[in-house]
Scaffold this active site. Structure first.
Site, PDB file in Angstrom:
ATOM      1  N   ALA A 136      -4.433   7.526  -4.807  1.00  0.00           N
ATOM      2  CA  ALA A 136      -3.043   7.123  -5.059  1.00  0.00           C
ATOM      3  C   ALA A 136      -3.026   5.613  -5.296  1.00  0.00           C
ATOM      4  O   ALA A 136      -2.665   4.846  -4.401  1.00  0.00           O
ATOM      5  CB  ALA A 136      -2.177   7.502  -3.859  1.00  0.00           C
ATOM      6  N   GLY A 150       0.827  -1.211   0.000  1.00  0.00           N
ATOM      7  CA  GLY A 150       0.000   0.000   0.000  1.00  0.00           C
ATOM      8  C   GLY A 150       0.853   1.248   0.000  1.00  0.00           C
ATOM      9  O   GLY A 150       2.039   1.186  -0.314  1.00  0.00           O
ATOM     10  N   ASN A 151       0.266   2.386   0.325  1.00  0.00           N
ATOM     11  CA  ASN A 151       1.033   3.631   0.419  1.00  0.00           C
ATOM     12  C   ASN A 151       0.422   4.534   1.483  1.00  0.00           C
ATOM     13  O   ASN A 151      -0.578   4.178   2.106  1.00  0.00           O
ATOM     14  CB  ASN A 151       1.107   4.332  -0.944  1.00  0.00           C
ATOM     15  CG  ASN A 151      -0.271   4.688  -1.467  1.00  0.00           C
ATOM     16  OD1 ASN A 151      -0.996   5.470  -0.861  1.00  0.00           O
ATOM     17  ND2 ASN A 151      -0.647   4.087  -2.593  1.00  0.00           N
ATOM     18  N   ARG A 152       1.026   5.709   1.693  1.00  0.00           N
ATOM     19  CA  ARG A 152       0.661   6.546   2.835  1.00  0.00           C
ATOM     20  C   ARG A 152      -0.508   7.501   2.587  1.00  0.00           C
ATOM     21  O   ARG A 152      -0.785   8.364   3.407  1.00  0.00           O
ATOM     22  CB  ARG A 152       1.865   7.396   3.258  1.00  0.00           C
ATOM     23  CG  ARG A 152       3.000   6.600   3.830  1.00  0.00           C
ATOM     24  CD  ARG A 152       4.076   7.569   4.334  1.00  0.00           C
ATOM     25  NE  ARG A 152       5.334   6.895   4.511  1.00  0.00           N
ATOM     26  CZ  ARG A 152       5.616   6.135   5.565  1.00  0.00           C
ATOM     27  NH1 ARG A 152       4.725   5.979   6.520  1.00  0.00           N
ATOM     28  NH2 ARG A 152       6.793   5.549   5.645  1.00  0.00           N
ATOM     29  N   SER A 153      -1.197   7.403   1.473  1.00  0.00           N
ATOM     30  CA  SER A 153      -2.297   8.337   1.203  1.00  0.00           C
ATOM     31  C   SER A 153      -3.364   8.221   2.293  1.00  0.00           C
ATOM     32  O   SER A 153      -3.802   7.120   2.623  1.00  0.00           O
ATOM     33  CB  SER A 153      -2.905   8.010  -0.170  1.00  0.00           C
ATOM     34  OG  SER A 153      -4.107   8.713  -0.324  1.00  0.00           O
TER      35      SER A 153
END
Ligand code: CTP
Length: 407
Positions: free
Chosen positions: A283, A216-219
């Site tokens: 994102a 995943g990512n930090r959005s």
């Protein structure tokens, strides 16, 4: 070119009258009053004598900095009921008892709340609160139907635990929902995006490695949610396709929750078939694990490394043929202009909202953002540091201009 910074709150410049009637949930009206003020409203409170049994007028006087009118005969202002009603941009009755709604439906005016309701031409939002059997009673339901027919809007009541300890429909809607319902109502009355269907994406995607792990990512989703709320506040019919985020669904917005890029693409493909605009603030992960395991992966004894093979995800914007006015985002850490311009062309966008996520006050998880807009015609517009809600309005201002020229 550089635009002026401006402070924009959802209810800036709006005169809201809050009518409080005698329900045990009247204490929540204090939180509502506070939230309305925080949203920028000029707030006046009127109460029934029964409401005063539950909560003191002083509470609202302190929250609003204005006199609270309970008894029109002792009000400081002559003809208080007419004057308060005249200056209202909207009347919110929260909590509204069964008795209050019966009076409203029959045009009776035994107190300041019903007097104000009868004397105003402003939109009226009613948040009922009562025992579930009182709510379900045909007399109450008939009054609700009458009031709806005359144009009153309702928010709640919600299902849940009631003051009597029973479970059922009758709980006052949460203050945040009431504020959301009011913003939607005002948007539908006079917003410049009335009649427009818009689609917004928000948040990250989670691409499964196995049933318990993901890439995943930090959005945080905050920017996309602010864009959806701002569109609702301007009267648009909004669909929000959101990846996994820890944010409450905005009231009055159709929310579709997705996990992966494949799900997001599918939901957006459907939602953009008849939309007037698509703002892609999500994102999505560019790559996903090539072969997600269908059981939890276990480490071998002594294992020091693990290789994860990733495969390319589809580019959602590039895959979607239309959507109306198309707006993308470019979150960069270097060469902002060069990368943003390339994405603008490759993804066939009307404009792209670019930001340097390493700059102070910008990027993931913050409440503010400093963005630069790159337009298909080649122009560039640098905006000052703003709240995400203000950035959202700046985006809709520019989308609305394009509606104007495309209409
Ligand atoms: N986007 C998309 N589909 C993807 C990845 C991104 O539609 N699979 C959208 C984003 O929502 C955003 C824009 O494309 O509006 C740019 O996203 P960004 O991640 O900055 O760019 P990428 O094209 O993924 O390029 P890179 O990660 O190499 O910077």
């Amino acid at each position: 070119m550089t635009s002026e910074a401006r402070v924009r709150l959802p209810l800036s410049g709006q005169r809201i009258v809050l009518g409080v009637t005698g329900s045990i949930s009247a204490y929540k009206a204090a939180d509502l009053a506070s939230k309305l003020r925080q949203a920028g409203a000029e707030l006046e409170v009127v109460m029934t004598p029964a409401a005063v049994q539950f909560i003191a007028p002083l509470t609202f006087q302190s929250l609003t900095g204005r006199d609270v009118v309970v008894d029109m005969f002792s009000a400081r202002e002559a003809e208080a009921h007419v004057e308060v009603a005249r200056r209202a941009d909207a009347l919110v009755i929260a909590p509204a008892t069964a008795d209050c709604m019966a009076n409203l439906a029959t045009g009776r005016t035994p107190d300041m709340v019903t007097l104000t309701a009868l004397a105003t031409t402003a939109p009226v939002l009613i948040a009922p609160a009562m025992d579930n059997q009182m709510w379900a009673h045909p007399a109450t339901q008939a009054n609700v139907a009458t009031l709806r027919e005359r144009g009153a809007e309702f928010v709640g009541p919600n299902d849940g635990r009631l003051a009597t300890g029973r479970m059922g429909a009758g709980r006052l809607a949460e203050p945040a929902e009431i504020v959301g319902a009011l913003l939607r109502l005002l948007g539908l009355q006079r917003g410049d995006l009335r009649g427009r269907r818009v689609v917004v994406s928000a948040g990250p995607t989670h691409e499964p490695i196995d049933p318990v792990r993901f890439v995943g990512n930090r959005s945080s989703g905050k920017m996309g949610f602010a864009i959806a709320e701002a569109a609702r506040d301007r009267g648009a019919e909004v669909t929000l396709v959101a990846g996994p985020v820890a944010l409450a669904a905005p009231y009055g917005v159709r929310c579709i929750s997705v996990k992966t890029v494949a799900e997001m693409l599918c939901a957006l493909d459907e939602a953009t078939r008849e939309s007037d605009a698509l703002v892609m603030a999500a994102a999505p992960a560019d790559f996903r694990p090539a072969t997600p395991a269908d059981h939890k992966l276990k480490k071998e004894p002594g294992q020091q490394r693990m290789m994860l093979e990733l495969t390319k995800n589809p580019d959602i914007l590039a895959s979607l043929p239309g959507g109306g006015v198309r707006v993308g985002f470019a979150a960069e850490t270097q060469n902002l202009a060069q990368y943003a311009r390339a994405k603008l062309t490759e993804k066939r966008l009307d404009f792209i909202v670019a930001n340097d996520v390493t700059a102070a006050g910008s990027g993931f998880g913050t409440d503010t953002n400093q963005v630069t807009m790159f337009y298909a015609g080649g122009e560039v517009e640098e905006l000052p540091l703003m709240t995400k809600y203000e950035v959202a309005h700046a985006i809709w201002d520019r989308v609305a201009e394009r509606f104007g020229t495309n209409a």
